[in-house]
Enzyme design. Structure first.
Site, PDB file in Angstrom:
ATOM      1  N   CYS A  65       0.814  -7.902  11.506  1.00  0.00           N
ATOM      2  CA  CYS A  65       1.074  -8.080  12.935  1.00  0.00           C
ATOM      3  C   CYS A  65       0.326  -9.279  13.512  1.00  0.00           C
ATOM      4  O   CYS A  65       0.107  -9.360  14.723  1.00  0.00           O
ATOM      5  CB  CYS A  65       0.738  -6.814  13.715  1.00  0.00           C
ATOM      6  SG  CYS A  65       1.897  -5.474  13.404  1.00  0.00           S
ATOM      7  N   LYS A 122      -9.792  -2.552   1.484  1.00  0.00           N
ATOM      8  CA  LYS A 122      -9.550  -1.448   2.411  1.00  0.00           C
ATOM      9  C   LYS A 122     -10.295  -0.169   1.996  1.00  0.00           C
ATOM     10  O   LYS A 122     -10.795   0.573   2.844  1.00  0.00           O
ATOM     11  CB  LYS A 122      -8.043  -1.174   2.544  1.00  0.00           C
ATOM     12  CG  LYS A 122      -7.255  -2.361   3.140  1.00  0.00           C
ATOM     13  CD  LYS A 122      -7.800  -2.726   4.464  1.00  0.00           C
ATOM     14  CE  LYS A 122      -7.124  -3.830   5.268  1.00  0.00           C
ATOM     15  NZ  LYS A 122      -5.856  -4.382   4.994  1.00  0.00           N
ATOM     16  N   ASP A 173      -9.245 -10.126   8.548  1.00  0.00           N
ATOM     17  CA  ASP A 173      -8.743  -8.766   8.297  1.00  0.00           C
ATOM     18  C   ASP A 173      -9.740  -7.654   8.633  1.00  0.00           C
ATOM     19  O   ASP A 173      -9.336  -6.606   9.101  1.00  0.00           O
ATOM     20  CB  ASP A 173      -8.313  -8.643   6.826  1.00  0.00           C
ATOM     21  CG  ASP A 173      -7.373  -7.467   6.570  1.00  0.00           C
ATOM     22  OD1 ASP A 173      -6.398  -7.307   7.328  1.00  0.00           O
ATOM     23  OD2 ASP A 173      -7.619  -6.698   5.625  1.00  0.00           O
ATOM     24  N   HIS A 219     -10.510  -2.902  11.377  1.00  0.00           N
ATOM     25  CA  HIS A 219      -9.413  -3.719  10.839  1.00  0.00           C
ATOM     26  C   HIS A 219      -9.180  -4.884  11.807  1.00  0.00           C
ATOM     27  O   HIS A 219      -8.168  -4.930  12.510  1.00  0.00           O
ATOM     28  CB  HIS A 219      -8.161  -2.840  10.709  1.00  0.00           C
ATOM     29  CG  HIS A 219      -7.030  -3.460   9.951  1.00  0.00           C
ATOM     30  ND1 HIS A 219      -5.720  -3.051  10.113  1.00  0.00           N
ATOM     31  CD2 HIS A 219      -6.994  -4.431   9.023  1.00  0.00           C
ATOM     32  CE1 HIS A 219      -4.938  -3.750   9.309  1.00  0.00           C
ATOM     33  NE2 HIS A 219      -5.681  -4.594   8.637  1.00  0.00           N
ATOM     34  N   ARG A 269       0.843  -1.195   0.000  1.00  0.00           N
ATOM     35  CA  ARG A 269       0.000   0.000   0.000  1.00  0.00           C
ATOM     36  C   ARG A 269       0.882   1.251   0.000  1.00  0.00           C
ATOM     37  O   ARG A 269       2.056   1.206   0.356  1.00  0.00           O
ATOM     38  CB  ARG A 269      -0.915   0.017   1.219  1.00  0.00           C
ATOM     39  CG  ARG A 269      -2.099  -0.957   1.091  1.00  0.00           C
ATOM     40  CD  ARG A 269      -3.010  -0.901   2.296  1.00  0.00           C
ATOM     41  NE  ARG A 269      -2.344  -1.415   3.468  1.00  0.00           N
ATOM     42  CZ  ARG A 269      -1.746  -0.698   4.407  1.00  0.00           C
ATOM     43  NH1 ARG A 269      -1.770   0.636   4.346  1.00  0.00           N
ATOM     44  NH2 ARG A 269      -1.145  -1.256   5.420  1.00  0.00           N
ATOM     45  N   SER A 291      -1.276  -3.903  10.168  1.00  0.00           N
ATOM     46  CA  SER A 291      -0.906  -4.744   9.033  1.00  0.00           C
ATOM     47  C   SER A 291       0.348  -5.561   9.344  1.00  0.00           C
ATOM     48  O   SER A 291       1.311  -5.041   9.918  1.00  0.00           O
ATOM     49  CB  SER A 291      -0.644  -3.869   7.811  1.00  0.00           C
ATOM     50  OG  SER A 291      -1.805  -3.136   7.504  1.00  0.00           O
ATOM     51  N   TYR A 331      -1.523  -3.429  -6.741  1.00  0.00           N
ATOM     52  CA  TYR A 331      -1.405  -4.149  -5.464  1.00  0.00           C
ATOM     53  C   TYR A 331      -2.724  -4.164  -4.680  1.00  0.00           C
ATOM     54  O   TYR A 331      -3.445  -3.159  -4.622  1.00  0.00           O
ATOM     55  CB  TYR A 331      -0.298  -3.524  -4.602  1.00  0.00           C
ATOM     56  CG  TYR A 331      -0.307  -4.092  -3.206  1.00  0.00           C
ATOM     57  CD1 TYR A 331       0.201  -5.369  -2.946  1.00  0.00           C
ATOM     58  CD2 TYR A 331      -0.888  -3.395  -2.154  1.00  0.00           C
ATOM     59  CE1 TYR A 331       0.147  -5.913  -1.676  1.00  0.00           C
ATOM     60  CE2 TYR A 331      -0.949  -3.935  -0.877  1.00  0.00           C
ATOM     61  CZ  TYR A 331      -0.430  -5.196  -0.649  1.00  0.00           C
ATOM     62  OH  TYR A 331      -0.501  -5.737   0.607  1.00  0.00           O
ATOM     63  N   ARG A 355       2.146 -11.936  -1.104  1.00  0.00           N
ATOM     64  CA  ARG A 355       0.818 -12.294  -0.586  1.00  0.00           C
ATOM     65  C   ARG A 355       0.248 -13.524  -1.267  1.00  0.00           C
ATOM     66  O   ARG A 355       0.590 -13.834  -2.408  1.00  0.00           O
ATOM     67  CB  ARG A 355      -0.137 -11.107  -0.841  1.00  0.00           C
ATOM     68  CG  ARG A 355       0.234  -9.831  -0.067  1.00  0.00           C
ATOM     69  CD  ARG A 355      -0.482  -9.754   1.248  1.00  0.00           C
ATOM     70  NE  ARG A 355       0.059  -8.715   2.125  1.00  0.00           N
ATOM     71  CZ  ARG A 355      -0.512  -8.381   3.280  1.00  0.00           C
ATOM     72  NH1 ARG A 355      -1.616  -8.968   3.695  1.00  0.00           N
ATOM     73  NH2 ARG A 355       0.039  -7.462   4.055  1.00  0.00           N
TER      74      ARG A 355
END
Ligand code: GTP
Ligand code: SPV
Ligand code: MN
Length: 516
Positions: free
Chosen positions: A184, A140, A209, A160, A3, A182, A131, A298
């Protein structure tokens, strides 16, 4: 490959509505700027039109969108990540309302890249990146930035957060929603495999997420996952750390920015199988000092590929939440787990979340920054108004979940993690559940309730009492400095900052003062 927060804008009529937490541009200027980049950019390409649904298709909480894109990659990803296609189109025709998204990879030049949100118009325009978070507009952009803005005026929350069900050997299930920044640990916790010492325990994945949280008629906070798949961090995924993920990405999976082996198998750091031949940019992999897979590479996979997938992820009414958990990546300071004293203190705990930056965003990695509720990159409006909205839930229900904070990432002087993490995190979740069921007492400290020494079960765990004591300690001096920093951060929100939040901050400061 990540991002781009510095190129991501929230475009509201009034700059203060976007807040200091967002980049802002006046809507007319933003349209003009980005429309000029869109002009002719799809010439010679295929235009795809993607009607999609965020949330179970028959849920009153579900929201629709249409994304126009020139990227087949985006289509293939959106097909796994959302409920896309005719069912969504039918519901759009019924509801008559949807979020409009326009996306083009453009020429991929960072100088001609913007991700712009127009919450007042329910629209998104994104150009110059392929992306995930920049290009899969249902994720998002819609399900957090636009949805959080709508949620504020409609009385719900778009967060989130992962959603996980934890079943004890007696068959009782608690649903817990956790907000970690993100990269984590959300995906990992959402599909945790209980360690051998925990026979009879089961973990059910509802989301990894994003969670949309609504109060039901009985005052219970219920969660639905707006997504239908996982867009997960690949590096670090292996048989030991996350077996469910490792197994589910063996087939029907899109890999993005991984390395490959001689047999053209995907490869990544800590996969522990095979050797890389080609790096994530398609170059011969020779320079072993650099990772072969991008650190933010990813996988995209349907949630139904996951062995721990819960059918309740399809339940229109969602699941009742017992606990909300905030967390971050902190080498020091934050204990393994603590509980907020009440809802408004919990909102302060969430507002004070800080974490080391990760490869999920372009920019420096490992810098501690404030990431309130893990929403710094994703809140579609002024954080001051957002905290006020969070605080307002206490007036609307007496059955709100308890709020906790965890930190899996404490390190010793040599940079080694103090806590084993991954499957063993179930031990911490058990304490959280015991607290929710009033089964265990706790030690009151200035920052909240901490476990008594014996209340985190360490059976079969190779961890010393000293390490546990370190993980469950509150260093008053360090916390005083932390609260000074939190106070300075909150002050940057000026007059709009809710007085109740300032008051909670003052209480913690006073408690620390007394303890010092
Ligand atoms: P986003 O998809 O970016 O929102 O990330 P996420 O929060 O879902 O993070 P994820 O579960 O993918 O984990 C990110 C990285 O942290 C991976 O490399 C994991 O291996 C690592 N990780 C996850 N849980 C733990 C843990 O308990 N301990 C340690 N040490 N590392 C962990
Ligand atoms: C994150 O960065 O928090 C992610 C990946 O989950 S992205 O969809 O790119 O936002
Ligand atoms: Mn995320």
């Amino acid at each position: 490959m990540a991002r781009v927060e510095h190129l991501t804008f929230v475009c509201t009529d009034d700059k203060d509505d976007a807040g200091p937490n967002n980049n802002w541009m006046a809507p007319a200027d933003a349209h003009q700027k980005i429309d000029a980049l869109f002009d002719g950019c799809m010439r010679g390409r295929t235009m795809f039109v993607i009607p999609y649904c965020m949330g179970p298709i028959d849920s009153p909480y579900a929201r629709m969108g249409v994304e126009i894109t020139d990227s087949a990659y985006v289509v293939a990803n959106m097909r796994m990540m959302t409920r896309m296609g005719s069912a969504a189109l039918q519901r759009i025709e019924k509801d008559g309302i949807f979020v409009k998204g326009l996306h083009s990879t453009g020429d991929l030049d960072p100088e001609r890249r913007f991700i712009m949100h127009f919450p007042e118009e329910l629209s998104i325009k994104s150009i110059g990146s392929g992306y995930g978070g920049n290009a899969l507009l249902g994720k998002k952009c819609h399900a957090l930035r636009i949805a959080s803005y709508q949620a504020r005026s409609e009385g719900w929350l778009a967060e989130h957060m992962l959603i996980v069900g934890i079943e004890n050997p007696q068959g009782d299930v608690h649903y817990i929603a956790c907000a970690f920044p993100s990269a984590c640990g959300k995906t990992n916790l959402a599909m945790l495999i209980p360690p051998e010492s925990h026979a009879g325990w089961k973990v059910w994945t509802l989301g990894d997420d994003i969670a949309w949280l609504h109060l039901d008629d009985d005052g219970l906070l219920r969660a639905v996952n707006p997504e239908a798949g996982y867009f997960g961090v690949v590096p670090g995924t292996n048989e030991k750390t996350n077996k469910n993920a490792f197994d589910m990405i063996r087939s029907n999976t899109i890999y993005t920015n991984v390395a490959t082996t001689e047999d053209n198998e995907p490869w990544w750091e800590d996969k522990n199988v095979g050797t890389p031949k080609t790096d994530w940019q398609g170059r011969n992999y020779e320079d072993n000092s650099k990772p072969a897979a991008h650190p933010n590479s990813r996988f995209t996979v349907s949630a139904k590929n996951n062995a721990s997938y819960s059918e309740l992820a399809e339940a229109p009414e969602g699941v009742p939440i017992s606990a909300l958990v905030f967390g971050g990546r902190r080498k020091e300071l934050a204990p393994l787990v603590y509980e907020a004293k009440n809802w408004s203190h919990g909102v302060l705990v969430g507002a004070g979340v800080a974490s080391e930056t990760t490869a999920a965003n372009v920019g420096e990695v490992g810098i501690v920054r404030r990431d309130p509720m893990a929403m710094k990159p994703f809140c579609g409006y002024n954080f001051a108004d957002y905290w006020d909205h969070w605080l307002s839930f206490a007036q609307r229900s007496s059955k709100l979940p308890r709020i906790f904070h965890v930190n899996w990432f404490r390190q010793d002087k040599n940079g080694k993690f103090l806590w084993p993490g991954f499957g063993e995190n179930l031990r911490v979740m058990r304490w959280i559940i015991d607290r929710c069921e009033n089964q265990v007492s706790a030690r009151e400290t200035p920052i909240g309730f901490l476990p008594n020494a014996d209340d985190i079960d360490t059976t079969d765990l190779d961890i010393s009492a000293d390490t546990m004591a370190a993980l469950l300690s509150v260093n008053v001096e360090q916390w005083q400095a932390e609260m000074t920093s939190v106070g300075e951060y909150l002050d940057t929100y000026g007059d709009r900052l809710p007085a109740a939040l300032k008051k909670e901050h003052a209480i913690v400061v006073e408690n620390l003062q007394k303890a010092s």
